[in-house]
Design a protein around this motif. Structure first.
Motif, PDB file in Angstrom:
ATOM      1  N   LEU A  95      14.620  -6.320  -3.753  1.00 47.70           N
ATOM      2  CA  LEU A  95      15.559  -5.434  -4.437  1.00 47.70           C
ATOM      3  C   LEU A  95      15.720  -5.753  -5.919  1.00 47.70           C
ATOM      4  CD1 LEU A  95      18.429  -5.046  -1.803  1.00 47.70           C
ATOM      5  CD2 LEU A  95      16.642  -3.415  -2.407  1.00 47.70           C
ATOM      6  N   ARG A  96      15.199  -6.862  -6.372  1.00 40.66           N
ATOM      7  CA  ARG A  96      15.297  -7.166  -7.807  1.00 40.66           C
ATOM      8  C   ARG A  96      14.500  -6.165  -8.625  1.00 40.66           C
ATOM      9  NH1 ARG A  96      17.489 -12.233  -8.907  1.00 40.66           N
ATOM     10  NH2 ARG A  96      16.703 -12.120 -11.038  1.00 40.66           N
ATOM     11  N   ASP A  97      13.612  -5.427  -7.977  1.00 39.11           N
ATOM     12  CA  ASP A  97      12.820  -4.427  -8.678  1.00 39.11           C
ATOM     13  C   ASP A  97      13.610  -3.148  -8.930  1.00 39.11           C
ATOM     14  OD1 ASP A  97      10.437  -3.549  -9.841  1.00 39.11           O
ATOM     15  OD2 ASP A  97       9.891  -2.452  -8.031  1.00 39.11           O
ATOM     16  N   ALA A  98      14.683  -2.924  -8.143  1.00 42.08           N
ATOM     17  CA  ALA A  98      15.443  -1.685  -8.250  1.00 42.08           C
ATOM     18  C   ALA A  98      16.909  -1.908  -8.590  1.00 42.08           C
ATOM     19  CB  ALA A  98      15.336  -0.891  -6.941  1.00 42.08           C
ATOM     20  N   SER A  99      17.469  -3.044  -8.211  1.00 46.33           N
ATOM     21  CA  SER A  99      18.886  -3.319  -8.458  1.00 46.33           C
ATOM     22  C   SER A  99      19.030  -4.211  -9.688  1.00 46.33           C
ATOM     23  CB  SER A  99      19.522  -3.995  -7.239  1.00 46.33           C
ATOM     24  OG  SER A  99      19.413  -3.175  -6.101  1.00 46.33           O
ATOM     25  N   PRO A 100      20.107  -4.037 -10.439  1.00 50.77           N
ATOM     26  CA  PRO A 100      20.280  -4.833 -11.654  1.00 50.77           C
ATOM     27  C   PRO A 100      20.510  -6.300 -11.336  1.00 50.77           C
ATOM     28  CG  PRO A 100      22.254  -3.546 -11.201  1.00 50.77           C
ATOM     29  CD  PRO A 100      21.210  -3.070 -10.240  1.00 50.77           C
ATOM     30  N   TYR A 101      19.868  -7.178 -12.077  1.00 44.89           N
ATOM     31  CA  TYR A 101      20.112  -8.617 -11.951  1.00 44.89           C
ATOM     32  C   TYR A 101      20.903  -9.143 -13.152  1.00 44.89           C
ATOM     33  CZ  TYR A 101      15.931  -8.589 -14.911  1.00 44.89           C
ATOM     34  OH  TYR A 101      15.021  -8.340 -15.910  1.00 44.89           O
ATOM     35  N   VAL A 102      21.248  -8.254 -14.085  1.00 40.74           N
ATOM     36  CA  VAL A 102      22.109  -8.586 -15.223  1.00 40.74           C
ATOM     37  C   VAL A 102      23.076  -7.427 -15.418  1.00 40.74           C
ATOM     38  CG1 VAL A 102      22.227  -9.023 -17.695  1.00 40.74           C
ATOM     39  CG2 VAL A 102      20.389 -10.027 -16.365  1.00 40.74           C
ATOM     40  N   LEU A 103      24.371  -7.727 -15.531  1.00 45.01           N
ATOM     41  CA  LEU A 103      25.391  -6.706 -15.784  1.00 45.01           C
ATOM     42  C   LEU A 103      26.401  -7.244 -16.794  1.00 45.01           C
ATOM     43  CD1 LEU A 103      26.234  -5.178 -12.269  1.00 45.01           C
ATOM     44  CD2 LEU A 103      25.172  -4.010 -14.194  1.00 45.01           C
ATOM     45  N   ARG A 104      26.856  -6.353 -17.667  1.00 46.19           N
ATOM     46  CA  ARG A 104      27.911  -6.693 -18.625  1.00 46.19           C
ATOM     47  C   ARG A 104      29.217  -6.089 -18.121  1.00 46.19           C
ATOM     48  NH1 ARG A 104      26.869  -7.458 -24.111  1.00 46.19           N
ATOM     49  NH2 ARG A 104      27.908  -5.509 -24.669  1.00 46.19           N
ATOM     50  N   ILE A 105      30.218  -6.944 -17.976  1.00 45.14           N
ATOM     51  CA  ILE A 105      31.472  -6.559 -17.327  1.00 45.14           C
ATOM     52  C   ILE A 105      32.629  -6.675 -18.316  1.00 45.14           C
ATOM     53  CG2 ILE A 105      33.078  -7.123 -15.451  1.00 45.14           C
ATOM     54  CD1 ILE A 105      30.479  -5.887 -14.526  1.00 45.14           C
ATOM     55  N   ARG A 106      33.544  -5.680 -18.237  1.00 42.99           N
ATOM     56  CA  ARG A 106      34.817  -5.759 -18.963  1.00 42.99           C
ATOM     57  C   ARG A 106      35.958  -5.795 -17.959  1.00 42.99           C
ATOM     58  NH1 ARG A 106      35.024  -0.940 -23.156  1.00 42.99           N
ATOM     59  NH2 ARG A 106      34.018   0.201 -21.460  1.00 42.99           N
ATOM     60  N   ALA A 107      37.170  -5.927 -18.453  1.00 44.93           N
ATOM     61  CA  ALA A 107      38.339  -5.990 -17.589  1.00 44.93           C
ATOM     62  C   ALA A 107      38.798  -4.618 -17.127  1.00 44.93           C
ATOM     63  CB  ALA A 107      39.485  -6.709 -18.308  1.00 44.93           C
ATOM     64  N   LEU A 108      37.964  -3.607 -17.286  1.00 44.61           N
ATOM     65  CA  LEU A 108      38.300  -2.264 -16.842  1.00 44.61           C
ATOM     66  C   LEU A 108      37.990  -2.116 -15.343  1.00 44.61           C
ATOM     67  CD1 LEU A 108      36.860  -0.232 -19.853  1.00 44.61           C
ATOM     68  CD2 LEU A 108      39.087  -1.345 -19.615  1.00 44.61           C
ATOM     69  N   ALA A 109      38.093  -0.886 -14.830  1.00 45.08           N
ATOM     70  CA  ALA A 109      37.817  -0.637 -13.421  1.00 45.08           C
ATOM     71  C   ALA A 109      36.416  -1.130 -13.064  1.00 45.08           C
ATOM     72  CB  ALA A 109      37.968   0.842 -13.119  1.00 45.08           C
ATOM     73  N   LEU A 110      36.316  -1.809 -11.934  1.00 43.09           N
ATOM     74  CA  LEU A 110      35.096  -2.545 -11.625  1.00 43.09           C
ATOM     75  C   LEU A 110      33.995  -1.681 -11.023  1.00 43.09           C
ATOM     76  CD1 LEU A 110      33.571  -5.219 -11.378  1.00 43.09           C
ATOM     77  CD2 LEU A 110      34.701  -5.572  -9.173  1.00 43.09           C
ATOM     78  N   GLN A 111      34.327  -0.788 -10.083  1.00 47.42           N
ATOM     79  CA  GLN A 111      33.286  -0.107  -9.315  1.00 47.42           C
ATOM     80  C   GLN A 111      32.342   0.710 -10.190  1.00 47.42           C
ATOM     81  OE1 GLN A 111      32.630  -0.722  -6.165  1.00 47.42           O
ATOM     82  NE2 GLN A 111      34.321  -2.172  -6.257  1.00 47.42           N
ATOM     83  N   ALA A 112      32.876   1.362 -11.213  1.00 48.90           N
ATOM     84  CA  ALA A 112      32.005   2.121 -12.108  1.00 48.90           C
ATOM     85  C   ALA A 112      31.023   1.200 -12.824  1.00 48.90           C
ATOM     86  CB  ALA A 112      32.846   2.896 -13.126  1.00 48.90           C
ATOM     87  N   GLN A 113      31.456   0.001 -13.148  1.00 47.07           N
ATOM     88  CA  GLN A 113      30.571  -0.935 -13.836  1.00 47.07           C
ATOM     89  C   GLN A 113      29.518  -1.511 -12.885  1.00 47.07           C
ATOM     90  OE1 GLN A 113      32.769  -3.485 -16.875  1.00 47.07           O
ATOM     91  NE2 GLN A 113      34.488  -2.914 -15.540  1.00 47.07           N
ATOM     92  N   LEU A 114      29.885  -1.709 -11.629  1.00 51.48           N
ATOM     93  CA  LEU A 114      28.942  -2.277 -10.675  1.00 51.48           C
ATOM     94  C   LEU A 114      27.780  -1.341 -10.387  1.00 51.48           C
ATOM     95  CD1 LEU A 114      31.075  -4.033  -7.899  1.00 51.48           C
ATOM     96  CD2 LEU A 114      29.580  -5.097  -9.587  1.00 51.48           C
ATOM     97  N   HIS A 115      28.060  -0.050 -10.307  1.00 50.37           N
ATOM     98  CA  HIS A 115      27.056   0.888  -9.832  1.00 50.37           C
ATOM     99  C   HIS A 115      26.425   1.711 -10.943  1.00 50.37           C
ATOM    100  CE1 HIS A 115      28.051  -0.077  -5.713  1.00 50.37           C
ATOM    101  NE2 HIS A 115      29.329   0.087  -5.995  1.00 50.37           N
ATOM    102  N   GLU A 116      26.769   1.427 -12.200  1.00 53.20           N
ATOM    103  CA  GLU A 116      26.096   2.130 -13.292  1.00 53.20           C
ATOM    104  C   GLU A 116      24.616   1.798 -13.329  1.00 53.20           C
ATOM    105  OE1 GLU A 116      29.382   2.926 -16.793  1.00 53.20           O
ATOM    106  OE2 GLU A 116      28.343   1.003 -16.709  1.00 53.20           O
ATOM    107  N   GLY A 117      24.267   0.577 -12.910  1.00 49.82           N
ATOM    108  CA  GLY A 117      22.871   0.161 -12.952  1.00 49.82           C
ATOM    109  C   GLY A 117      22.018   0.732 -11.850  1.00 49.82           C
TER     110      GLY A 117
END
Length: 457
Positions: A95-117
């Motif tokens: 899954l490293r070929d399709a799922s993000p292995y690096v994400l930039r996170i802020r203190a905002l709502a989490l789910q939108a940030q998790l699945h943007e990638g």
């Protein structure tokens, strides 16, 4: 030992057999090299992003040298999260070929940030990577078929079978010796690049032993199946045709049907749907009364209820309150999403006890830390970090405390998940059972070779 030496001399005369082993060695080497290059590229990307993150944090810190609002710091400061590859990840990218292995996170709502990638080109992800798992699952059986399909029929068509069967001690040991030698050469062609790649990547001995056991069990299955067909077929063409049909059914047709059935039986919403639902909840909060939002927020955060009331106009604590409520509004959907994914993985592991190719992929991806469990563990680590980040900022936001350079330096830091993965015991047991059962059946068939086949395939 003399029997194996004799068989090696016979095989050495076959240029086609030696070319097949050499080609498999080249393909296995190429797969290991490409896998190592991909993991090296990922590691360089993470190192480069770490440098950029340090520079960005330093630039942000200068803005708060005289103190500022904590809400602004929480909004404009991005925090890098990353999932380091395991030392065996070069063998099965997963899954490293399709799922993000690096994400930039802020203190905002989490789910939108998790699945943007999750937005990627599905046509590019469809083929997957050419890695060792691909070579083992799809190509290695073809080479075994090429080397073993005419084991008996070739001798029958050349007229030597009667002489071989009349020799003392011919029985099944002759065919098992020949099949064992050729299977051992296939195993060596597969594992030699893996061992060299493991040494270059610093792979643990336990991980390499797991890969060797998985490879041996899978080859045992196909060797046994090939012996069953090769000892009963009337000619080499019929044997090769039947074995190619078995390969297509076991590696392509049945896994595809099982995947389609599993998708229909255990439906799972897409992560993008969670992202949209969470964003709708957040955007809709702008139109709700602020008092209603704060009252709902204080139900889950009663420790912040006695803070100062909201002033007129915009205030950061109201903004972060409805960001938090946006995540809480989709919490049931998130739990159902994860439960569905885990249920699919659970049933996939069970399928590995019936379909050897599925079992091999499950075992290799688990050992390499590139399967769904590793991806969910990364998301869990992000969620824990995000909760600590919110917990760090809330006292500043709700008590109207100025945010200075020392406070900026005290922000939580992300702790990446461990790259060491446990041995996939369940998948190994399933593969061992399949390999041993089929090998015993193949040995039994080898002991019943007749000059003329009882049934024509």
């Amino acid at each position: 030992m003399s029997g194996f030496i004799h068989e090696w001399r016979l095989m050495a005369r076959s240029r086609l057999a030696l070319a097949a082993v050499a080609l498999l060695l080249a393909l296995s080497t190429l797969a290991v090299v490409l896998g190592t290059r991909e993991i090296t590229r990922e590691q360089r990307t993470m190192d480069h992003l770490a440098t950029l993150q340090a520079q960005e944090l330093a630039a942000q810190a200068r803005k708060y040298a005289q103190g500022a609002d904590a809400g602004s710091a929480a909004y404009y400061t991005f925090h890098s999260t990353w999932s380091p590859p395991s030392s065996a990840a070069f063998l099965a990218i997963g899954l490293r070929d399709a799922s993000p292995y690096v994400l930039r996170i802020r203190a905002l709502a989490l789910q939108a940030q998790l699945h943007e990638g999750e937005s990627f080109n599905p046509e590019l992800a469809l083929a997957g990577r050419f890695d060792f798992a691909f070579v083992l699952v799809y190509l290695a059986p073809l080479f075994l078929i090429a080397l073993l399909h005419d084991l008996v029929s070739g001798e029958r068509q050349s007229g030597r079978l009667g002489t071989l069967l009349s020799m003392p001690g011919a029985g099944g040991r002759l065919w098992l010796r020949r099949a064992g030698l050729r299977t051992a050469l296939v195993l060596a062609a597969l594992m030699l690049p893996v061992l060299l790649g493991g040494w270059a990547n610093g792979t643990a001995g336990v991980a390499l032993a797991t890969v060797a056991l998985v490879t041996a069990a899978y080859l045992a299955f196909w060797s046994g199946l090939t012996l069953i067909v090769a000892t009963r077929a009337s000619d080499s063409t019929a044997s090769a045709t039947m074995l190619m049909g078995c390969w297509a059914v076991l590696t392509l047709v049945l896994p595809t049907l099982a995947s389609a059935t599993l998708t229909r039986t255990v439906p799972v919403r897409q992560g993008v749907e969670l992202m949209l639902a969470q964003r709708q909840a957040v955007h809709g909060a702008w139109d709700l009364p602020r008092e209603t939002t704060m009252a709902q927020f204080f139900r889950t955060h009663p420790e912040l209820q006695r803070t100062s009331p909201l002033p007129a106009g915009f205030h950061w604590k109201w903004y972060y309150a409805f960001q938090q409520l946006g995540d809480e509004s989709v919490a049931p959907q998130v739990a159902a999403y994860r439960d569905g994914l885990l249920a699919r993985q659970h049933w996939t592991a069970r399928l590995g006890w019936l379909l050897p190719g599925v079992g091999v992929q499950a075992a290799l991806h688990r050992q390499a830390g590139t399967d769904l469990s590793a991806q969910l563990a990364y998301q869990d680590r992000i969620a824990d970090f995000h909760a600590r980040l919110r917990g760090f900022y809330y006292p500043y936001l709700f008590n109207d405390v100025r945010f200075g350079p020392q406070d900026f330096a005290a922000q939580p830091r992300f702790d990446p998940p461990s790259s060491d993965e446990p041995m996939p015991v369940g998948s190994l047991l399933g593969l061992a059972w399949l390999g041993a059962t089929m090998l015993l059946l193949g040995a039994r068939a080898a002991g019943r070779v007749r000059l003329f086949p009882r049934s024509r395939i």
